[in-house]
Design a protein around this motif. Structure first.
Motif, PDB file in Angstrom:
ATOM      1  N   LYS A  66       0.965  -1.197   0.015  1.00  0.00           N
ATOM      2  CA  LYS A  66       0.185  -0.014  -0.097  1.00  0.00           C
ATOM      3  C   LYS A  66       0.756   1.185   0.066  1.00  0.00           C
ATOM      4  O   LYS A  66       0.679   2.267  -0.582  1.00  0.00           O
ATOM      5  N   VAL A  67       1.947   1.324   0.906  1.00  0.00           N
ATOM      6  CA  VAL A  67       2.812   2.561   1.127  1.00  0.00           C
ATOM      7  C   VAL A  67       3.398   2.578  -0.401  1.00  0.00           C
ATOM      8  O   VAL A  67       3.430   3.803  -0.845  1.00  0.00           O
ATOM      9  N   GLU A  97       0.517   2.527  -3.874  1.00  0.00           N
ATOM     10  CA  GLU A  97      -0.666   3.198  -3.827  1.00  0.00           C
ATOM     11  C   GLU A  97      -0.334   4.731  -3.844  1.00  0.00           C
ATOM     12  O   GLU A  97       0.689   5.010  -3.228  1.00  0.00           O
ATOM     13  N   TYR A 157      -1.721   6.736  12.941  1.00  0.00           N
ATOM     14  CA  TYR A 157      -1.430   7.517  11.521  1.00  0.00           C
ATOM     15  C   TYR A 157      -1.700   6.444  10.394  1.00  0.00           C
ATOM     16  O   TYR A 157      -2.408   6.877   9.420  1.00  0.00           O
ATOM     17  N   GLU A 168      -5.117   5.987   9.256  1.00  0.00           N
ATOM     18  CA  GLU A 168      -5.699   7.245   8.356  1.00  0.00           C
ATOM     19  C   GLU A 168      -5.014   7.189   6.980  1.00  0.00           C
ATOM     20  O   GLU A 168      -5.735   7.600   6.170  1.00  0.00           O
ATOM     21  N   ARG A 169      -3.733   7.041   7.042  1.00  0.00           N
ATOM     22  CA  ARG A 169      -3.244   7.182   5.624  1.00  0.00           C
ATOM     23  C   ARG A 169      -3.173   5.929   4.824  1.00  0.00           C
ATOM     24  O   ARG A 169      -3.292   6.210   3.553  1.00  0.00           O
ATOM     25  N   PHE A 170      -3.148   4.886   5.332  1.00  0.00           N
ATOM     26  CA  PHE A 170      -3.039   3.609   4.291  1.00  0.00           C
ATOM     27  C   PHE A 170      -4.267   2.754   4.597  1.00  0.00           C
ATOM     28  O   PHE A 170      -4.388   1.732   3.847  1.00  0.00           O
TER      29      PHE A 170
END
Ligand SMILES: Cc1cc2nc3c(=O)[nH]c(=O)nc-3n(C[C@H](O)[C@H](O)[C@H](O)COP(=O)(O)OP(=O)(O)OC[C@H]3O[C@@H](n4cnc5c(N)ncnc54)[C@H](O)[C@@H]3O)c2cc1C
Ligand code: SF4
Ligand code: FES
Lengths: 312, 270
Positions: free
Chosen positions: A89-90, A93, A276, A279-281
């Motif tokens: 994902k990091v 995406e 975090y 929320e981010r990923f």
């Protein structure tokens, strides 16, 4: 998902048939480590001493197009598979896609059959067996493995090795279920229901003080992704793994540093994993492998830290 | 398909270098491949074999054949940049991040509060606003520097005034020739009557903090205060983790944030 059966005496043949580089766990005295096949191997036990992220994301790498050799990683455990999916994902995406993270690697995961003393996946609500994200998953049962097919590539692999697989009897699936349930129950402790939003650092001050900023926790973490770029000649970049636990990590010119103090860095790590990252990923960044506990030079037990943080 | 490598810069030739102050220079670059940007977006500037650092172009996005970047010498990479000569080749990666949300400024009184080299991105913004000045009710610039010598773009304020921008300037320490205000930039806020619609702030951390607190006190709404956040950066594309500000990555979610978006995050001014 479709399942097949492979007997113990045929599994080696199957791994022999895999193309390219194959990495697989080897059992040492009381741990498992990654080895390049051919070698003695074990699909039993728990996660390896180092996470498989090394295979997907190199600790030091020149960022230019290069030949890549086909690669298969066999025996990734559930927590580590979640780590790999998190890293995907990091890196893959968002507005920019990192072309160097290897998402072409074939993943043949396997169920845990034992626990390491620091494992706490189920306390986070996860299971010690892979549920998605693999090409094939192997679950040990009497005489062999239940093979779960998780992707088209996995299906193709089974088809190419048709003679090695047979169909699964209902008893086989029942046995897998029993083994899985039994292992999950072995992880004892309070469920850690933690969203990282409120971190009362006074509850863990004595633990934080033990940190010596060695960064071992982030290096052995299956989902930590931070890196630093440096220059080579001819405008090429080289990338190194980095760590938010280094004091200078967030320093800017002029000397300002939002996380100069030890406690701010420690809490940043906790929040990154639990507040975090979701929320981010859309995914938590801790999967309970407990390697940061095993690796910590200061002797900090991250599981106990989490338990203390959720204590009423 | 050829690989898209977001870490690979475009080569650029340094066409011109202008000394703005003893430690700030403006570099005019001609890129091998044109790079369109929105005002407020930034780039990573590569000095081969030395390193990379983030900067916001100070030129107008309407100028496409070259790009200007104003840089203060502040450490390892910026010192190397300052030692470059006209004709040298460097690398540029970008555009990165989000630009200023110009749509949100339309029809409003736009107050720009700048300090030191923080004027660099604001110059690009100002040139953009001037190009569409009919869309804005009023444009004001309050700019502060340490001394008269430290003012950048010295010859350009007169042009901007001619375009209708109301400009007030201050220096922390004046000299005999300085006829304008003396004091930190926030003292200029007392000199103007403001409709308190939107304010854009860029400057050193201490100025960002006191600037924000001052405009809040005057009655600006947190969602109408736009701040350029300077955080440590490496990748610039939301992958390396360095620029984390709470759950945001400043490089991809910023670098401009509304104060309302970040006010509850610990340590935003550090
Ligand atoms: C979005 C954005 C836009 C910007 N726009 C501009 C602009 O238009 N003009 C301008 O002048 N500036 C601008 N800046 C600031 C500029 O990027 C910095 O001044 C520049 O990065 C300084 O780099 P340096 O190598 O010269 O400084 P240094 O202080 O040498 O290094 C800064 C970087 O190196 C690391 N570092 C250096 N030494 C150490 C150490 N001992 N230990 C650990 N880490 C270390 C720091 O953590 C930091 O990442 C901007 C910054 C951002 C984030
Ligand atoms: S492993 Fe332990 S001592 Fe090392 S940085 Fe992490 S928390 Fe600190
Ligand atoms: S600079 Fe790498 S994530 Fe923002």
């Amino acid at each position: 998902m479709e399942t097949k059966f492979i007997s113990k005496d045929k599994i080696k043949q199957f791994i022999d048939n895999l193309e390219g580089d194959v990495f697989i766990p080897q059992e040492k005295e009381d741990f498992f480590s990654w080895q390049k096949y051919p070698c003695n191997f074990s699909l039993r036990g728990f996660r390896t001493i180092l996470p498989p992220k090394f295979f997907f994301y190199s600790p030091q790498e020149v960022l230019k197009e290069k030949e890549i050799v086909k690669r298969t990683v066999v025996g990734i455990k559930a927590c580590d598979l979640k780590g790999v999916l998190f890293l995907k994902k990091v890196f893959k995406e968002g507005d920019f896609v990192d072309p160097f993270f290897r998402d072409d690697i074939l993943i043949i995961s396997s169920d845990c059959t034992e626990l390491h003393k620091n494992c706490f996946c189920s306390l986070l609500g996860d299971n010690p067996y892979p549920e998605k994200g693999f090409d094939l998953n192997l679950s040990e049962v009497k005489d062999g493995f239940i093979v779960e097919i998780g992707s088209d590539r996995g299906k193709k692999l089974v088809e190419e090795n048709e003679g090695l697989f047979s169909s699964v009897e209902p008893e086989g699936l029942e046995e897998r279920k029993q083994r899985r349930d039994a292992l999950r129950k072995e992880i004892k402790g309070e469920k850690i229901d933690f969203d990282g939003k409120e971190v009362k650092s006074e509850k863990i001050t004595d633990e934080i003080k033990k940190c010596v900023s060695c960064t071992a926790c982030t290096i052995v973490c299956p989902s930590c992704f931070c890196f630093l770029l440096d220059e080579k000649s001819d405008f090429e970049k080289i990338r190194f793994w980095d760590s938010c636990q280094y004091p200078g990590y967030a320093r800017v010119a002029g000397g300002a540093n939002p996380r100069k103090e030890l406690d701010k860095r420690f809490i940043h790590r906790v929040k990154c994993k639990f507040e975090y990252s979701p929320e981010r990923f859309g995914s938590r960044g801790c999967f309970g492998c407990g390697r940061c506990i095993s690796g910590c030079l200061g002797g900090i037990n991250f599981k106990d830290v989490l338990l203390r943080l959720v204590e009423k | 398909m050829p690989m898209v490598n977001p870490y690979k810069p475009v080569k650029a030739k340094l066409k011109k270098i202008v000394d703005e102050t003893p430690n700030i220079k403006t570099f005019t670059l001609v890129l091998e491949e044109q790079m369109e940007f929105k005002t407020g977006q930034f780039v990573q500037f590569t000095v081969p074999e030395v390193g990379e650092a983030p900067f916001t172009p100070s030129s107008s996005p309407y100028v496409k054949d070259q790009m200007e970047i104003t840089i203060m010498s502040a450490g390892r990479v910026t010192e190397a940049i300052h030692s470059l000569k006209e004709g040298d080749t460097v690398g540029i990666r970008g555009p990165l991040g989000k630009g200023y949300p110009l749509e949100e400024f339309k029809g409003k009184e736009v107050l720009i509060l700048g300090g030191g080299v923080g004027m660099a991105p604001l110059r690009s913004l100002l040139l953009t606003l001037i190009a569409q000045k009919k869309d804005f009710k009023r444009i004001l610039l309050l700019y502060g520097a340490k001394t008269p010598q430290d003012i950048i773009y010295k010859g350009q304020f007169a042009d901007w005034r001619k375009e209708g921008v109301e400009i007030h300037r201050s220096v922390d320490n004046g000299d005999e020739d300085w006829k304008e205000k003396v004091g930190v930039v926030t003292v200029l806020l007392d000199d103007v009557k403001l409709g308190k619609e939107v304010v854009i702030i860029c400057g050193p951390p201490i100025m960002m903090k006191f600037g924000t607190l001052s405009v809040l006190e005057m009655g600006y709404k947190p969602e109408n205060i736009y701040l350029s956040m300077e955080k440590n950066m490496s990748c610039g594309i939301g992958k390396c983790g360095h620029c984390a500000l709470g759950h945001y990555f400043v490089c991809k979610d910023g670098p401009v944030f509304k104060y309302s978006e970040i006010k509850d995050i610990e340590g935003i001014w550090d």
